[in-house]
Scaffold this active site. Structure first.
Site, PDB file in Angstrom:
ATOM      1  N   LYS A  27      -2.137   9.488  11.679  1.00 59.56           N
ATOM      2  CA  LYS A  27      -0.882   9.047  12.299  1.00 59.56           C
ATOM      3  C   LYS A  27       0.288   9.910  11.827  1.00 59.56           C
ATOM      4  O   LYS A  27       1.169  10.257  12.613  1.00 59.56           O
ATOM      5  CB  LYS A  27      -0.633   7.574  12.007  1.00 59.56           C
ATOM      6  N   HIS A  44      -3.889  -3.089  -1.805  1.00 59.95           N
ATOM      7  CA  HIS A  44      -4.666  -4.201  -1.272  1.00 59.95           C
ATOM      8  C   HIS A  44      -3.945  -5.486  -1.626  1.00 59.95           C
ATOM      9  O   HIS A  44      -3.436  -5.631  -2.736  1.00 59.95           O
ATOM     10  CB  HIS A  44      -6.068  -4.229  -1.895  1.00 59.95           C
TER      11      HIS A  44
END
Length: 125
Positions: A54, A102
């Site tokens: 991206k 995370h």
């Protein structure tokens, strides 16, 4: 340039349960697979590669595949990105940085990259 990606860890865990190592080989090389401890780690690696693509502006596809991007860890255990020569040369990449985190059921990765082209300089007004 900046790229970011978010993935659900349970989604990755379902893929691993269903397809095992074959699922990992879709987006990781053998050395990367050795670093994968569980679905959470695999999710972070997936997000990192998606975030890089991206930032590059291409997404994963013909211009940049999962296997053009390699995740490794430095001496302190921080994740880093290595790139194929083809990608470095094609896009004139000079620097890349990666952060993976995370939280609960999600893995998130952010990638920044710099190129030697001037197309991404700030425009004046």
């Amino acid at each position: 340039m900046i790229g970011i990606d978010l993935i659900s860890v349970p989604r990755m865990e379902r893929l691993l349960k269903k397809f095992g190592k074959k699922a990992l080989l879709r987006f990781l090389c053998e050395k990367e697979i050795e670093l994968v401890k569980n679905g959470t780690t695999a999710s972070g690696f997936w997000a990192a590669k998606e975030a890089f693509s991206k930032a590059l502006g291409t997404g994963i596809g013909a211009d940049c595949s999962f296997h053009d991007i390699k995740i490794y860890k430095d001496k302190q255990g921080a994740p880093k990105i290595a790139l194929s020569r083809r990608i470095i040369q094609k896009f004139d990449i000079t620097q890349v940085a990666l952060s993976i985190t995370h939280d609960g059921e999600f893995a998130i990765a952010v990638v920044t990259l710099e190129t030697s082209t001037s197309a991404d300089k700030v425009k004046e007004f």
